[in-house]
Design a protein around this motif. Structure first.
Motif, PDB file in Angstrom:
ATOM      1  N   ASP A 337       7.267  15.767  -4.887  1.00 54.35           N
ATOM      2  CA  ASP A 337       7.894  14.656  -4.496  1.00 54.35           C
ATOM      3  C   ASP A 337       7.032  13.356  -4.729  1.00 54.35           C
ATOM      4  OD1 ASP A 337      10.745  14.756  -3.005  1.00 54.35           O
ATOM      5  OD2 ASP A 337       9.166  13.461  -1.466  1.00 54.35           O
ATOM      6  N   PHE A 338       7.914  12.356  -4.658  1.00 58.51           N
ATOM      7  CA  PHE A 338       7.000  11.197  -4.705  1.00 58.51           C
ATOM      8  C   PHE A 338       7.354  10.265  -3.685  1.00 58.51           C
ATOM      9  CE2 PHE A 338       7.748   6.064  -4.831  1.00 58.51           C
ATOM     10  CZ  PHE A 338       7.066   6.250  -6.171  1.00 58.51           C
ATOM     11  N   GLU A 342       0.494  14.956  -1.095  1.00 59.72           N
ATOM     12  CA  GLU A 342       0.398  15.393  -2.843  1.00 59.72           C
ATOM     13  C   GLU A 342       0.581  14.236  -3.856  1.00 59.72           C
ATOM     14  OE1 GLU A 342       1.135  18.802  -0.422  1.00 59.72           O
ATOM     15  OE2 GLU A 342       1.819  17.345  -0.743  1.00 59.72           O
ATOM     16  N   PHE A 343       1.517  13.961  -3.845  1.00 59.32           N
ATOM     17  CA  PHE A 343       2.230  12.964  -5.293  1.00 59.32           C
ATOM     18  C   PHE A 343       0.941  11.727  -4.898  1.00 59.32           C
ATOM     19  CE2 PHE A 343       4.049   9.683  -7.727  1.00 59.32           C
ATOM     20  CZ  PHE A 343       4.256  10.657  -8.713  1.00 59.32           C
ATOM     21  N   PHE A 349      -5.675   8.968  -7.518  1.00 57.20           N
ATOM     22  CA  PHE A 349      -6.302   9.787  -8.634  1.00 57.20           C
ATOM     23  C   PHE A 349      -6.280   8.517 -10.203  1.00 57.20           C
ATOM     24  CE2 PHE A 349      -7.247  11.785 -12.595  1.00 57.20           C
ATOM     25  CZ  PHE A 349      -8.578  11.770 -12.593  1.00 57.20           C
ATOM     26  N   VAL A 350      -4.635   8.681 -10.664  1.00 59.55           N
ATOM     27  CA  VAL A 350      -4.901   7.932 -12.016  1.00 59.55           C
ATOM     28  C   VAL A 350      -4.683   6.959 -12.026  1.00 59.55           C
ATOM     29  CG1 VAL A 350      -2.756   7.806 -13.953  1.00 59.55           C
ATOM     30  CG2 VAL A 350      -2.807  10.314 -12.713  1.00 59.55           C
ATOM     31  N   MET A 351      -4.341   5.991 -10.904  1.00 60.97           N
ATOM     32  CA  MET A 351      -4.482   4.507 -10.573  1.00 60.97           C
ATOM     33  C   MET A 351      -6.238   4.188 -10.749  1.00 60.97           C
ATOM     34  SD  MET A 351      -1.860   2.739 -10.577  1.00 60.97           S
ATOM     35  CE  MET A 351      -2.421   1.075 -10.188  1.00 60.97           C
ATOM     36  N   VAL A 367       2.712   3.096 -15.037  1.00 70.01           N
ATOM     37  CA  VAL A 367       2.083   2.902 -14.281  1.00 70.01           C
ATOM     38  C   VAL A 367       3.328   3.169 -12.778  1.00 70.01           C
ATOM     39  CG1 VAL A 367       1.351   0.506 -12.311  1.00 70.01           C
ATOM     40  CG2 VAL A 367      -0.236   1.535 -14.276  1.00 70.01           C
ATOM     41  N   LYS A 368       4.800   2.849 -13.872  1.00 66.50           N
ATOM     42  CA  LYS A 368       5.769   2.362 -12.911  1.00 66.50           C
ATOM     43  C   LYS A 368       6.129   3.608 -12.582  1.00 66.50           C
ATOM     44  CE  LYS A 368       9.091   2.955 -17.045  1.00 66.50           C
ATOM     45  NZ  LYS A 368       7.829   3.002 -17.886  1.00 66.50           N
ATOM     46  N   ASN A 369       5.679   4.600 -12.570  1.00 69.17           N
ATOM     47  CA  ASN A 369       6.054   6.021 -12.270  1.00 69.17           C
ATOM     48  C   ASN A 369       5.323   6.520 -11.210  1.00 69.17           C
ATOM     49  OD1 ASN A 369       7.944   6.555 -14.281  1.00 69.17           O
ATOM     50  ND2 ASN A 369       6.261   6.725 -15.839  1.00 69.17           N
ATOM     51  N   LEU A 370       4.362   5.678 -10.705  1.00 66.88           N
ATOM     52  CA  LEU A 370       3.144   6.064  -9.563  1.00 66.88           C
ATOM     53  C   LEU A 370       3.681   5.930  -8.546  1.00 66.88           C
ATOM     54  CD1 LEU A 370       0.129   5.549 -11.875  1.00 66.88           C
ATOM     55  CD2 LEU A 370       1.237   8.064 -11.864  1.00 66.88           C
ATOM     56  N   ARG A 371       3.160   5.469  -7.014  1.00 61.05           N
ATOM     57  CA  ARG A 371       3.200   5.851  -5.965  1.00 61.05           C
ATOM     58  C   ARG A 371       1.887   5.003  -5.303  1.00 61.05           C
ATOM     59  NH1 ARG A 371       3.248   9.497  -0.438  1.00 61.05           N
ATOM     60  NH2 ARG A 371       2.739   7.567   1.145  1.00 61.05           N
TER      61      ARG A 371
END
Length: 373
Positions: A337-338, A342-343, A349-351, A367-371
Protein backbone atom coordinates in the motif's frame (compact mmCIF):
# COMPACT_ATOMS: atom_id res chain seq x y z
CA UNK A 1 74.30 -0.36 39.77
CA UNK A 2 71.31 -2.69 39.96
CA UNK A 3 69.28 -0.20 37.97
CA UNK A 4 72.03 0.01 35.39
CA UNK A 5 72.18 -3.79 35.09
CA UNK A 6 68.41 -3.87 34.57
CA UNK A 7 68.69 -1.20 31.91
CA UNK A 8 71.46 -3.12 30.16
CA UNK A 9 69.26 -6.24 30.10
CA UNK A 10 66.44 -4.15 28.68
CA UNK A 11 68.70 -2.82 25.89
CA UNK A 12 69.95 -6.34 25.18
CA UNK A 13 66.41 -7.59 24.84
CA UNK A 14 65.58 -4.76 22.44
CA UNK A 15 68.70 -5.48 20.38
CA UNK A 16 67.82 -9.17 20.21
CA UNK A 17 64.28 -8.38 19.13
CA UNK A 18 65.49 -6.03 16.37
CA UNK A 19 68.03 -8.59 15.16
CA UNK A 20 65.29 -11.24 15.04
CA UNK A 21 62.99 -8.94 13.07
CA UNK A 22 65.83 -8.05 10.67
CA UNK A 23 66.70 -11.71 10.18
CA UNK A 24 63.06 -12.55 9.47
CA UNK A 25 62.82 -9.76 6.93
CA UNK A 26 66.07 -10.85 5.33
CA UNK A 27 64.90 -14.46 5.03
CA UNK A 28 61.55 -13.36 3.67
CA UNK A 29 63.18 -11.17 1.02
CA UNK A 30 65.77 -13.83 0.16
CA UNK A 31 63.09 -16.47 -0.29
CA UNK A 32 61.07 -14.22 -2.58
CA UNK A 33 64.14 -13.09 -4.56
CA UNK A 34 65.12 -16.69 -5.19
CA UNK A 35 61.67 -17.55 -6.49
CA UNK A 36 61.59 -14.35 -8.52
CA UNK A 37 65.00 -15.10 -10.04
CA UNK A 38 64.00 -18.62 -11.02
CA UNK A 39 60.78 -17.39 -12.67
CA UNK A 40 62.40 -14.60 -14.62
CA UNK A 41 65.86 -16.04 -15.23
CA UNK A 42 67.60 -13.22 -13.39
CA UNK A 43 71.07 -14.21 -12.30
CA UNK A 44 74.64 -13.04 -12.51
CA UNK A 45 75.26 -11.02 -15.62
CA UNK A 46 71.50 -10.68 -16.34
CA UNK A 47 69.59 -7.46 -15.89
CA UNK A 48 66.01 -6.29 -16.24
CA UNK A 49 64.67 -3.04 -17.65
CA UNK A 50 64.10 -0.80 -14.62
CA UNK A 51 61.24 1.13 -16.15
CA UNK A 52 59.29 -1.99 -17.12
CA UNK A 53 60.06 -3.51 -13.73
CA UNK A 54 58.55 -0.48 -12.00
CA UNK A 55 55.52 -0.57 -14.26
CA UNK A 56 54.77 -4.19 -13.40
CA UNK A 57 55.70 -4.44 -9.73
CA UNK A 58 54.92 -1.09 -8.14
CA UNK A 59 51.52 -0.58 -6.63
CA UNK A 60 49.33 2.40 -7.52
CA UNK A 61 50.92 4.55 -4.81
CA UNK A 62 54.37 4.04 -6.34
CA UNK A 63 55.76 1.79 -3.60
CA UNK A 64 57.05 -1.77 -3.94
CA UNK A 65 54.33 -3.83 -2.33
CA UNK A 66 53.94 -7.58 -2.70
CA UNK A 67 51.82 -8.06 0.39
CA UNK A 68 49.04 -5.60 -0.31
CA UNK A 69 46.01 -7.61 0.57
CA UNK A 70 45.73 -9.55 3.79
CA UNK A 71 42.98 -12.11 3.46
CA UNK A 72 42.78 -12.19 7.25
CA UNK A 73 41.81 -8.54 7.56
CA UNK A 74 40.22 -7.85 4.16
CA UNK A 75 37.81 -9.42 1.73
CA UNK A 76 39.84 -9.95 -1.42
CA UNK A 77 36.78 -10.14 -3.65
CA UNK A 78 35.79 -6.53 -2.93
CA UNK A 79 39.25 -5.01 -2.59
CA UNK A 80 38.91 -1.55 -4.14
CA UNK A 81 42.57 -1.49 -5.14
CA UNK A 82 42.00 -4.51 -7.37
CA UNK A 83 44.92 -6.48 -5.89
CA UNK A 84 44.56 -10.22 -5.48
CA UNK A 85 47.96 -10.82 -3.87
CA UNK A 86 47.83 -13.24 -0.99
CA UNK A 87 49.53 -12.00 2.19
CA UNK A 88 52.46 -13.72 3.88
CA UNK A 89 50.17 -14.35 6.85
CA UNK A 90 48.47 -17.07 4.75
CA UNK A 91 51.68 -18.08 3.00
CA UNK A 92 51.79 -21.57 1.53
CA UNK A 93 54.44 -20.94 -1.09
CA UNK A 94 55.84 -17.95 -2.91
CA UNK A 95 54.88 -19.56 -6.22
CA UNK A 96 51.24 -18.97 -5.26
CA UNK A 97 51.98 -15.33 -4.39
CA UNK A 98 53.72 -14.79 -7.74
CA UNK A 99 50.89 -16.54 -9.58
CA UNK A 100 48.40 -14.17 -8.00
CA UNK A 101 50.65 -11.23 -8.91
CA UNK A 102 50.45 -12.24 -12.56
CA UNK A 103 46.70 -12.72 -12.27
CA UNK A 104 46.42 -9.18 -10.93
CA UNK A 105 48.43 -7.83 -13.88
CA UNK A 106 46.42 -9.84 -16.38
CA UNK A 107 43.23 -8.64 -14.75
CA UNK A 108 44.27 -5.00 -15.21
CA UNK A 109 45.11 -5.29 -18.92
CA UNK A 110 41.93 -7.20 -19.73
CA UNK A 111 39.95 -4.42 -18.00
CA UNK A 112 42.01 -1.75 -19.82
CA UNK A 113 41.29 -3.41 -23.18
CA UNK A 114 37.58 -3.07 -22.39
CA UNK A 115 38.08 0.60 -21.49
CA UNK A 116 39.85 1.29 -24.80
CA UNK A 117 37.31 -0.68 -26.83
CA UNK A 118 34.67 1.45 -25.15
CA UNK A 119 36.02 5.00 -25.17
CA UNK A 120 39.61 4.66 -26.35
CA UNK A 121 41.30 5.63 -29.59
CA UNK A 122 44.49 4.78 -31.49
CA UNK A 123 45.19 8.12 -33.16
CA UNK A 124 46.70 7.13 -36.51
CA UNK A 125 47.98 10.02 -38.65
CA UNK A 126 49.60 10.26 -42.06
CA UNK A 127 53.33 10.85 -41.79
CA UNK A 128 54.55 14.36 -42.59
CA UNK A 129 57.71 12.80 -44.04
CA UNK A 130 57.19 12.43 -47.81
CA UNK A 131 59.65 9.53 -47.96
CA UNK A 132 57.99 7.67 -45.12
CA UNK A 133 55.73 4.81 -46.20
CA UNK A 134 54.06 4.08 -42.89
CA UNK A 135 51.53 6.26 -41.09
CA UNK A 136 52.25 7.44 -37.56
CA UNK A 137 50.59 6.56 -34.27
CA UNK A 138 50.38 9.99 -32.66
CA UNK A 139 48.92 8.81 -29.37
CA UNK A 140 46.78 6.29 -27.54
CA UNK A 141 43.89 8.16 -25.92
CA UNK A 142 40.94 7.56 -23.61
CA UNK A 143 38.29 10.26 -23.28
CA UNK A 144 35.79 10.15 -20.39
CA UNK A 145 33.32 12.38 -18.58
CA UNK A 146 34.82 14.12 -15.54
CA UNK A 147 32.45 12.14 -13.35
CA UNK A 148 34.54 9.06 -14.25
CA UNK A 149 38.00 10.64 -14.12
CA UNK A 150 38.96 8.11 -11.46
CA UNK A 151 39.20 5.54 -14.25
CA UNK A 152 41.89 7.64 -15.94
CA UNK A 153 43.85 8.23 -12.73
CA UNK A 154 43.80 4.51 -11.99
CA UNK A 155 45.27 3.77 -15.42
CA UNK A 156 47.95 6.44 -15.02
CA UNK A 157 48.86 5.27 -11.50
CA UNK A 158 49.17 1.66 -12.59
CA UNK A 159 51.19 2.27 -15.76
CA UNK A 160 53.34 5.10 -14.36
CA UNK A 161 53.18 6.99 -17.66
CA UNK A 162 50.78 9.06 -19.73
CA UNK A 163 49.16 12.45 -19.11
CA UNK A 164 45.64 13.53 -18.15
CA UNK A 165 44.29 16.81 -19.50
CA UNK A 166 40.93 18.29 -18.54
CA UNK A 167 39.15 20.06 -21.38
CA UNK A 168 38.33 23.75 -20.90
CA UNK A 169 34.63 24.55 -20.60
CA UNK A 170 33.73 20.92 -21.32
CA UNK A 171 32.94 18.17 -18.81
CA UNK A 172 35.49 15.59 -19.91
CA UNK A 173 39.15 14.62 -19.48
CA UNK A 174 41.57 12.80 -21.78
CA UNK A 175 44.33 10.35 -20.86
CA UNK A 176 47.04 10.29 -23.56
CA UNK A 177 50.19 8.27 -24.20
CA UNK A 178 52.69 9.96 -26.55
CA UNK A 179 56.15 8.44 -25.97
CA UNK A 180 57.11 5.71 -28.42
CA UNK A 181 58.49 3.38 -25.77
CA UNK A 182 55.26 3.68 -23.78
CA UNK A 183 53.07 3.12 -26.82
CA UNK A 184 55.08 0.01 -27.78
CA UNK A 185 54.85 -1.30 -24.21
CA UNK A 186 51.09 -0.80 -24.14
CA UNK A 187 50.49 -2.31 -27.59
CA UNK A 188 52.37 -5.45 -26.57
CA UNK A 189 50.36 -5.73 -23.36
CA UNK A 190 47.02 -5.28 -25.17
CA UNK A 191 47.85 -7.50 -28.14
CA UNK A 192 45.21 -10.22 -28.39
CA UNK A 193 42.77 -8.30 -26.16
CA UNK A 194 41.49 -5.44 -28.36
CA UNK A 195 38.33 -6.53 -30.16
CA UNK A 196 36.13 -3.58 -31.18
CA UNK A 197 38.86 -1.06 -32.10
CA UNK A 198 40.63 -3.80 -34.01
CA UNK A 199 41.16 -1.87 -37.29
CA UNK A 200 43.19 0.95 -35.74
CA UNK A 201 44.95 -1.44 -33.35
CA UNK A 202 46.14 -3.59 -36.28
CA UNK A 203 47.55 -0.45 -37.92
CA UNK A 204 49.31 0.46 -34.66
CA UNK A 205 50.89 -3.01 -34.54
CA UNK A 206 52.02 -2.65 -38.16
CA UNK A 207 53.63 0.74 -37.47
CA UNK A 208 55.90 -0.80 -34.83
CA UNK A 209 56.39 -4.13 -36.63
CA UNK A 210 54.51 -6.03 -33.94
CA UNK A 211 52.74 -9.20 -35.08
CA UNK A 212 49.03 -8.80 -34.39
CA UNK A 213 47.41 -11.50 -32.24
CA UNK A 214 43.80 -12.26 -33.17
CA UNK A 215 41.57 -11.91 -30.08
CA UNK A 216 39.02 -14.43 -28.85
CA UNK A 217 35.53 -12.96 -29.20
CA UNK A 218 34.02 -15.55 -26.87
CA UNK A 219 34.54 -13.71 -23.59
CA UNK A 220 35.29 -16.17 -20.81
CA UNK A 221 33.67 -16.31 -17.37
CA UNK A 222 34.54 -13.38 -15.07
CA UNK A 223 36.80 -11.78 -17.70
CA UNK A 224 37.49 -8.16 -16.55
CA UNK A 225 37.22 -7.06 -20.19
CA UNK A 226 33.44 -6.87 -19.75
CA UNK A 227 33.83 -4.60 -16.70
CA UNK A 228 35.92 -2.22 -18.82
CA UNK A 229 33.16 -2.07 -21.42
CA UNK A 230 30.54 -1.31 -18.75
CA UNK A 231 32.78 1.32 -17.12
CA UNK A 232 32.75 3.23 -20.41
CA UNK A 233 29.90 2.30 -22.77
CA UNK A 234 27.62 0.34 -20.46
CA UNK A 235 24.74 1.37 -18.23
CA UNK A 236 23.21 0.13 -14.98
CA UNK A 237 19.51 1.01 -15.04
CA UNK A 238 16.44 0.61 -12.86
CA UNK A 239 13.41 -0.88 -14.63
CA UNK A 240 10.51 0.22 -12.45
CA UNK A 241 7.76 -1.56 -14.39
CA UNK A 242 9.60 -4.91 -14.24
CA UNK A 243 10.94 -4.13 -10.75
CA UNK A 244 14.55 -5.08 -11.45
CA UNK A 245 18.08 -3.69 -11.92
CA UNK A 246 19.54 -4.22 -15.39
CA UNK A 247 22.88 -3.96 -17.18
CA UNK A 248 22.97 -2.87 -20.84
CA UNK A 249 25.58 -2.45 -23.57
CA UNK A 250 25.06 -1.05 -27.06
CA UNK A 251 27.49 -0.63 -29.96
CA UNK A 252 27.35 0.31 -33.60
CA UNK A 253 26.85 -2.93 -35.51
CA UNK A 254 29.88 -3.98 -37.56
CA UNK A 255 32.02 -7.00 -38.37
CA UNK A 256 33.68 -6.84 -34.92
CA UNK A 257 30.78 -6.12 -32.58
CA UNK A 258 28.70 -8.78 -34.35
CA UNK A 259 31.26 -11.40 -33.26
CA UNK A 260 31.21 -10.37 -29.60
CA UNK A 261 29.90 -13.27 -27.51
CA UNK A 262 28.97 -12.36 -23.91
CA UNK A 263 27.02 -15.53 -23.15
CA UNK A 264 29.60 -16.89 -20.71
CA UNK A 265 31.11 -13.78 -19.09
CA UNK A 266 28.54 -13.79 -16.25
CA UNK A 267 27.98 -17.43 -15.26
CA UNK A 268 24.32 -18.47 -15.39
CA UNK A 269 23.26 -15.23 -17.05
CA UNK A 270 23.05 -14.83 -20.84
CA UNK A 271 22.17 -11.44 -22.35
CA UNK A 272 19.25 -10.76 -24.62
CA UNK A 273 20.65 -9.52 -27.97
CA UNK A 274 18.77 -6.84 -29.87
CA UNK A 275 19.52 -5.43 -33.34
CA UNK A 276 18.13 -1.98 -34.08
CA UNK A 277 18.18 0.52 -36.95
CA UNK A 278 18.73 4.23 -36.28
CA UNK A 279 18.68 7.49 -38.18
CA UNK A 280 22.04 9.26 -38.07
CA UNK A 281 21.73 12.87 -36.85
CA UNK A 282 18.08 13.08 -37.93
CA UNK A 283 19.01 12.58 -41.57
CA UNK A 284 18.07 9.95 -44.10
CA UNK A 285 21.29 8.09 -43.39
CA UNK A 286 20.69 5.00 -41.25
CA UNK A 287 22.89 2.65 -39.24
CA UNK A 288 22.44 -0.50 -37.18
CA UNK A 289 23.32 -1.11 -33.55
CA UNK A 290 23.68 -4.25 -31.46
CA UNK A 291 22.57 -4.25 -27.83
CA UNK A 292 23.37 -6.76 -25.09
CA UNK A 293 20.75 -6.62 -22.33
CA UNK A 294 21.11 -8.41 -19.00
CA UNK A 295 17.53 -7.97 -17.85
CA UNK A 296 16.09 -10.77 -15.76
CA UNK A 297 15.17 -10.90 -12.08
CA UNK A 298 17.03 -14.17 -11.52
CA UNK A 299 20.14 -12.71 -13.18
CA UNK A 300 20.55 -9.91 -10.64
CA UNK A 301 22.52 -12.11 -8.23
CA UNK A 302 25.04 -13.35 -10.87
CA UNK A 303 25.34 -9.74 -12.08
CA UNK A 304 26.12 -8.58 -8.54
CA UNK A 305 28.69 -11.35 -8.04
CA UNK A 306 30.49 -10.53 -11.29
CA UNK A 307 30.92 -6.84 -10.43
CA UNK A 308 31.99 -7.58 -6.88
CA UNK A 309 34.75 -9.75 -8.35
CA UNK A 310 35.51 -7.20 -11.12
CA UNK A 311 34.59 -3.88 -9.56
CA UNK A 312 33.66 -0.90 -11.70
CA UNK A 313 35.78 2.23 -11.42
CA UNK A 314 32.91 4.42 -12.52
CA UNK A 315 31.73 5.18 -8.99
CA UNK A 316 28.29 6.13 -10.30
CA UNK A 317 27.76 2.69 -11.83
CA UNK A 318 29.50 0.71 -9.10
CA UNK A 319 27.31 2.33 -6.43
CA UNK A 320 24.23 1.15 -8.32
CA UNK A 321 25.59 -2.40 -8.63
CA UNK A 322 26.39 -2.67 -4.92
CA UNK A 323 22.74 -1.96 -4.11
CA UNK A 324 21.47 -5.08 -5.88
CA UNK A 325 21.74 -7.33 -2.83
CA UNK A 326 19.74 -4.95 -0.65
CA UNK A 327 17.20 -4.44 -3.44
CA UNK A 328 16.49 -8.17 -3.64
CA UNK A 329 15.49 -8.06 0.02
CA UNK A 330 12.96 -5.22 -0.36
CA UNK A 331 11.78 -5.42 -3.99
CA UNK A 332 8.58 -7.21 -2.90
CA UNK A 333 7.50 -4.00 -1.13
CA UNK A 334 6.71 -2.37 -4.47
CA UNK A 335 3.24 -3.93 -4.35
CA UNK A 336 2.53 -2.70 -0.81
CA UNK A 337 0.00 0.00 0.00
CA UNK A 338 1.24 3.49 -0.92
CA UNK A 339 0.98 4.71 2.71
CA UNK A 340 2.53 1.60 4.26
CA UNK A 341 5.93 1.41 5.96
CA UNK A 342 6.99 -1.19 3.40
CA UNK A 343 6.33 1.07 0.42
CA UNK A 344 8.15 3.93 2.18
CA UNK A 345 11.20 1.67 2.56
CA UNK A 346 10.96 0.77 -1.12
CA UNK A 347 10.58 4.41 -2.16
CA UNK A 348 13.57 5.53 -0.06
CA UNK A 349 15.74 2.85 -1.62
CA UNK A 350 14.79 3.73 -5.21
CA UNK A 351 15.23 7.48 -4.59
CA UNK A 352 18.71 6.92 -3.17
CA UNK A 353 19.53 4.69 -6.14
CA UNK A 354 18.55 7.16 -8.84
CA UNK A 355 19.81 10.32 -7.10
CA UNK A 356 23.41 9.24 -6.54
CA UNK A 357 25.66 11.41 -8.79
CA UNK A 358 22.70 11.94 -11.10
CA UNK A 359 21.78 15.61 -11.59
CA UNK A 360 18.95 14.58 -13.95
CA UNK A 361 17.11 12.35 -11.49
CA UNK A 362 14.04 14.63 -11.58
CA UNK A 363 13.58 13.69 -15.25
CA UNK A 364 13.06 10.01 -14.37
CA UNK A 365 9.39 9.25 -15.18
CA UNK A 366 8.64 6.79 -12.36
CA UNK A 367 9.61 9.24 -9.60
CA UNK A 368 5.98 10.35 -9.50
CA UNK A 369 5.01 6.82 -8.43
CA UNK A 370 7.17 6.91 -5.31
CA UNK A 371 6.37 8.07 -1.80
CA UNK A 372 8.96 10.83 -1.43
CA UNK A 373 7.66 12.59 1.68
Amino acid sequence: MVAQMGLNKFYSAIDYMLETISLANYLLFSHFYSAFSICFGIGRGKFINKKNYLRNYLDASGSFNLLLNSQINNYAAINLNNTDIQSAENYIGFSETIRQLFNSEEKFYHWLAGIIDGDGNFDIRKSTDILARKPKLKSIRIKLHNRDVRILTRIQNYLHFGTIITAKNKPYSIYSVYKNEDKIFLINKLNGLIRIKSDSFKKACSIYNIEHIEPNYNISAYDPYFAGLIDTDGSIVFNYNSNRIECNLEFKYNSYTSKLNLDNVIPNYKPYILLRTHNANKTSQRFKSIAFKFQTVKGMVPLYEYFIFNRLYSDFKFYRVTKIKKFIEIRKYQKSDFHSVEFKIYSDFVMDWIQYQNPLWTKVPFVKNLRIK
